[in-house]
Design an enzyme around this catalytic site. Sequence first.
Site, PDB file in Angstrom:
ATOM      1  N   TRP A  12       0.662  -1.198  -0.104  1.00  0.00           N
ATOM      2  CA  TRP A  12       0.260   0.108  -0.044  1.00  0.00           C
ATOM      3  C   TRP A  12       0.806   1.228  -0.353  1.00  0.00           C
ATOM      4  CZ3 TRP A  12      -4.319  -1.439   4.706  1.00  0.00           C
ATOM      5  CH2 TRP A  12      -4.677  -2.470   4.008  1.00  0.00           C
ATOM      6  N   HIS A  96      13.046  -3.110  -1.514  1.00  0.00           N
ATOM      7  CA  HIS A  96      12.479  -2.146  -2.338  1.00  0.00           C
ATOM      8  C   HIS A  96      12.711  -1.095  -3.533  1.00  0.00           C
ATOM      9  CE1 HIS A  96       8.778  -0.011  -4.364  1.00  0.00           C
ATOM     10  NE2 HIS A  96       8.122  -1.388  -4.212  1.00  0.00           N
ATOM     11  N   GLU A  98      12.385   1.755  -4.012  1.00  0.00           N
ATOM     12  CA  GLU A  98      11.522   3.133  -3.530  1.00  0.00           C
ATOM     13  C   GLU A  98      13.077   3.288  -2.765  1.00  0.00           C
ATOM     14  OE1 GLU A  98       7.781   2.974  -3.129  1.00  0.00           O
ATOM     15  OE2 GLU A  98       6.576   2.859  -5.020  1.00  0.00           O
ATOM     16  N   GLY A 235       1.189  -3.320  -6.309  1.00  0.00           N
ATOM     17  CA  GLY A 235       0.887  -1.309  -5.770  1.00  0.00           C
ATOM     18  C   GLY A 235      -0.080  -1.117  -5.900  1.00  0.00           C
ATOM     19  N   GLY A 236      -0.768   0.278  -6.882  1.00  0.00           N
ATOM     20  CA  GLY A 236      -1.661   0.700  -6.837  1.00  0.00           C
ATOM     21  C   GLY A 236      -2.824  -0.150  -6.727  1.00  0.00           C
TER      22      GLY A 236
END
Length: 260
Positions: A12, A96, A98, A235-236
Amino acid sequence: MVRDKKLIVGNWKMNLNTHEASLYVHKLASQVKVHRDVEIVLAPTLLALQSLSLQIDRRQFKLAVQNLYWRDSGAFTGEVSASQLRGVVDYAIVGHSERRHIFGETNKDVCNKVQAAVRNDIKPILCIGETANERTDGEANAVLHDQLVAGLANITSEELAEVTVAYEPVWAIGTGNNALPDDVKKAVTAIRNQVKHLYGAEAAKAIRVLYGGSVTLDSAADYLAIAGIDGLLIGGASLDAHAFNGIIEKAHKGSDAVKK
């Protein structure tokens, strides 16, 4: 690790506060069926983990933390350790893209976090993947090799059974430039070959490998059908109950088709 059980992980990221997360899980729980061949993992924000751990049915959902610190305790203001998460989460997303590219995590950092998760009975999901420039320069396999070898450093054959690897090409995350199944298949083959080199053929067959990178309800089945892929890091689409449940059902139907 049982490879005949697909692993679907919803990341999330920095979305949904504690109240919103609770409402969403309630909605999701009413739609998602429990399938013995699919394991569903939710990775909410850190603030929501404790309350959701009391709310969820563990037969339906497992929880993952999106990040952790590798020291078990000490003067590390603002960090949360694997030892503090023990008993709250079953999985930890580690390395990850990110975390690597926004927060500057190194291969050594990722290695330390994998080891911290394992020693605290938390299953690490080790994320690896190349950037667009690395891909263009023909360095994709070298990047995957370096990130995988570093992430698994000092992990024993027995501990490897608790590790999942997630291939997430950075160039395909949120860019609209989706990875083709052939691209993913080549990467997964390279990953399993490296695990074979490190741990042997049986380990290479047994380890679970996920794909993550702009997965949608429409594209999920194509990625799940790739030989060597054991699930998805989403993800989204995991924030849309209809889409997420649809992906779970596709994982279940895909498993059924393989069995038949």
